[in-house]
Design a protein around this motif. Structure first.
Motif, PDB file in Angstrom:
ATOM      1  N   ASN A 112      48.190  -9.428 -42.863  1.00  8.99           N
ATOM      2  CA  ASN A 112      47.885  -8.990 -41.497  1.00  8.99           C
ATOM      3  C   ASN A 112      49.019  -9.254 -40.503  1.00  8.99           C
ATOM      4  O   ASN A 112      48.862  -8.987 -39.311  1.00  8.99           O
ATOM      5  CB  ASN A 112      46.608  -9.680 -41.006  1.00  8.99           C
ATOM      6  N   VAL A 167      37.356 -17.667 -48.784  1.00 10.03           N
ATOM      7  CA  VAL A 167      38.439 -16.718 -48.512  1.00 10.03           C
ATOM      8  C   VAL A 167      37.931 -15.573 -47.650  1.00 10.03           C
ATOM      9  O   VAL A 167      36.861 -15.006 -47.917  1.00 10.03           O
ATOM     10  CB  VAL A 167      39.020 -16.139 -49.828  1.00 10.03           C
ATOM     11  N   ASP A 168      38.700 -15.214 -46.639  1.00 10.39           N
ATOM     12  CA  ASP A 168      38.449 -14.004 -45.861  1.00 10.39           C
ATOM     13  C   ASP A 168      38.682 -12.808 -46.778  1.00 10.39           C
ATOM     14  O   ASP A 168      39.702 -12.727 -47.466  1.00 10.39           O
ATOM     15  CB  ASP A 168      39.410 -13.965 -44.666  1.00 10.39           C
ATOM     16  N   GLY A 169      37.763 -11.867 -46.782  1.00 10.50           N
ATOM     17  CA  GLY A 169      37.879 -10.716 -47.675  1.00 10.50           C
ATOM     18  C   GLY A 169      39.110  -9.873 -47.455  1.00 10.50           C
ATOM     19  O   GLY A 169      39.576  -9.187 -48.359  1.00 10.50           O
ATOM     20  N   ASP A 170      39.698  -9.927 -46.251  1.00  7.01           N
ATOM     21  CA  ASP A 170      40.879  -9.115 -45.958  1.00  7.01           C
ATOM     22  C   ASP A 170      42.082  -9.510 -46.796  1.00  7.01           C
ATOM     23  O   ASP A 170      42.989  -8.702 -46.994  1.00  7.01           O
ATOM     24  CB  ASP A 170      41.254  -9.226 -44.479  1.00  7.01           C
ATOM     25  N   GLU A 186      34.042 -15.893 -37.337  1.00  8.93           N
ATOM     26  CA  GLU A 186      34.237 -15.367 -38.685  1.00  8.93           C
ATOM     27  C   GLU A 186      33.052 -14.489 -39.084  1.00  8.93           C
ATOM     28  O   GLU A 186      31.917 -14.740 -38.686  1.00  8.93           O
ATOM     29  CB  GLU A 186      34.364 -16.517 -39.692  1.00  8.93           C
ATOM     30  N   LEU A 199      30.095 -17.531 -43.055  1.00  8.16           N
ATOM     31  CA  LEU A 199      30.754 -18.825 -43.176  1.00  8.16           C
ATOM     32  C   LEU A 199      29.801 -19.959 -42.797  1.00  8.16           C
ATOM     33  O   LEU A 199      29.806 -21.021 -43.417  1.00  8.16           O
ATOM     34  CB  LEU A 199      31.998 -18.868 -42.276  1.00  8.16           C
ATOM     35  N   SER A 207      31.253  -6.817 -46.017  1.00 12.38           N
ATOM     36  CA  SER A 207      32.336  -7.794 -46.051  1.00 12.38           C
ATOM     37  C   SER A 207      33.699  -7.184 -45.790  1.00 12.38           C
ATOM     38  O   SER A 207      34.660  -7.894 -45.574  1.00 12.38           O
ATOM     39  CB  SER A 207      32.379  -8.484 -47.411  1.00 12.38           C
ATOM     40  N   VAL A 261      32.428 -14.032 -45.656  1.00 18.25           N
ATOM     41  CA  VAL A 261      33.561 -14.525 -46.431  1.00 18.25           C
ATOM     42  C   VAL A 261      33.162 -14.634 -47.896  1.00 18.25           C
ATOM     43  O   VAL A 261      31.979 -14.622 -48.238  1.00 18.25           O
ATOM     44  CB  VAL A 261      34.034 -15.903 -45.927  1.00 18.25           C
ATOM     45  N   TYR A 262      34.170 -14.735 -48.752  1.00 13.31           N
ATOM     46  CA  TYR A 262      33.931 -15.008 -50.165  1.00 13.31           C
ATOM     47  C   TYR A 262      33.834 -16.514 -50.363  1.00 13.31           C
ATOM     48  O   TYR A 262      34.739 -17.260 -49.963  1.00 13.31           O
ATOM     49  CB  TYR A 262      35.083 -14.466 -51.021  1.00 13.31           C
TER      50      TYR A 262
END
Length: 266
Positions: A263, A213-216, A244, A232, A174, A247-248
């Motif tokens: 980012n 949520v995107d892990g970044d 994608e 996703l 992830s 993701v969380y």
């Protein structure tokens, strides 16, 4: 020697421990600008521009931990210097685990499998950094938190620093690792953030909701939440089309803190 170059920006008292964050500014000569030359050019020629290196203000931050009989756990390698009558030892994050499992946990989280424990009377200064610090306190097990990789910086020794293992092996792909640092107990702590606190968004998760949520951008979240690390959408073809990765997917009741601006500028 004067310490006026450092400005106290935040402080958080605990039980025999006070954590402070300082900030100072230094000029860095990284940028440049082209300016026209004032020297006369030969007939028919254009004068070469002059490149001027411009100073840029860089904001640095530093943590001071004041010990008045209490103790603190600090990320290994963070120490710059310490003063006073202090006892220092290396502490395992998971005391019951063996060296192999701690090595696996360290590789999975990006954090060390150990922390440096300071106790006694004195002060500990950490290395300056351009990252940001968040000071906070937890009042017990109900406030337990899971942190993003490399977010842990220091905490009062009354807080247990552990490693949480995700049930899904997909977590290791992830970007946040199969395992994450976990804070549990009562006391003050400080975490390192890639963005300032005013750019951190808090989401209150309610039963029946799902937060994706995107892990970044995931900084930390309540340990009471049910979290899955998964694609996703289902199916390799749909995964490719969505653009994608993993993701969380977060459910339950608790809070999630994200960094939407992390980012920008990359």
């Amino acid at each position: 020697m004067s310490e006026d170059y450092r400005r106290l920006v935040e402080t958080m008292p605990g039980n025999g421990v006070t954590i402070e964050v300082y900030e100072f500014t230094r000029k860095a000569y990284g940028g440049s600008s082209a300016m026209p030359s004032a020297a006369p050019a030969a007939a028919g020629a254009t004068a070469a521009p002059i490149t001027v290196v411009l100073p840029t203000a860089m904001h640095w931050r530093q943590v001071r931990i004041i010990l008045t009989g209490g103790g603190a756990l600090v990320e290994p390698g963070a120490l710059q210097y310490a003063i006073g009558q202090l006892e220092v030892e290396v502490q395992k994050l998971n005391p019951k685990s063996n060296i192999f499992s701690r090595a696996v946990a360290s590789a999975g989280t990006g954090e060390s499998g150990f922390a440096t424990h300071y106790r006694g009377r004195g002060e500990v200064w950490t290395e300056p950094t351009t990252k940001h610090f968040i000071l906070a306190a937890m009042d017990g097990e109900q406030d337990a938190l899971l942190l993003d990789d490399k977010a842990f910086y220091a905490c009062e020794s009354t807080i247990a620093l552990k490693t949480h293992i995700h049930a899904s092996v997909q977590g290791m792909f992830s970007g946040n690792g199969l395992m994450q640092p976990k804070l549990e107990g009562k006391g003050v702590f400080v975490i390192e953030s890639p963005v300032p606190v005013n750019e951190i968004e808090e989401i209150e998760v309610q039963p029946g909701q799902e937060v994706i949520v995107d892990g970044d951008i995931l900084l930390m979240y309540s340990a009471s939440l049910q979290v899955e690390l998964k694609p996703l959408v289902r199916g390799l073809r749909n995964l490719y089309r969505s653009g994608e990765g993993l993701v969380y997917k977060i459910r339950g009741k608790g809070r999630v803190w994200i960094t939407p601006t992390v980012n920008m500028g990359k």
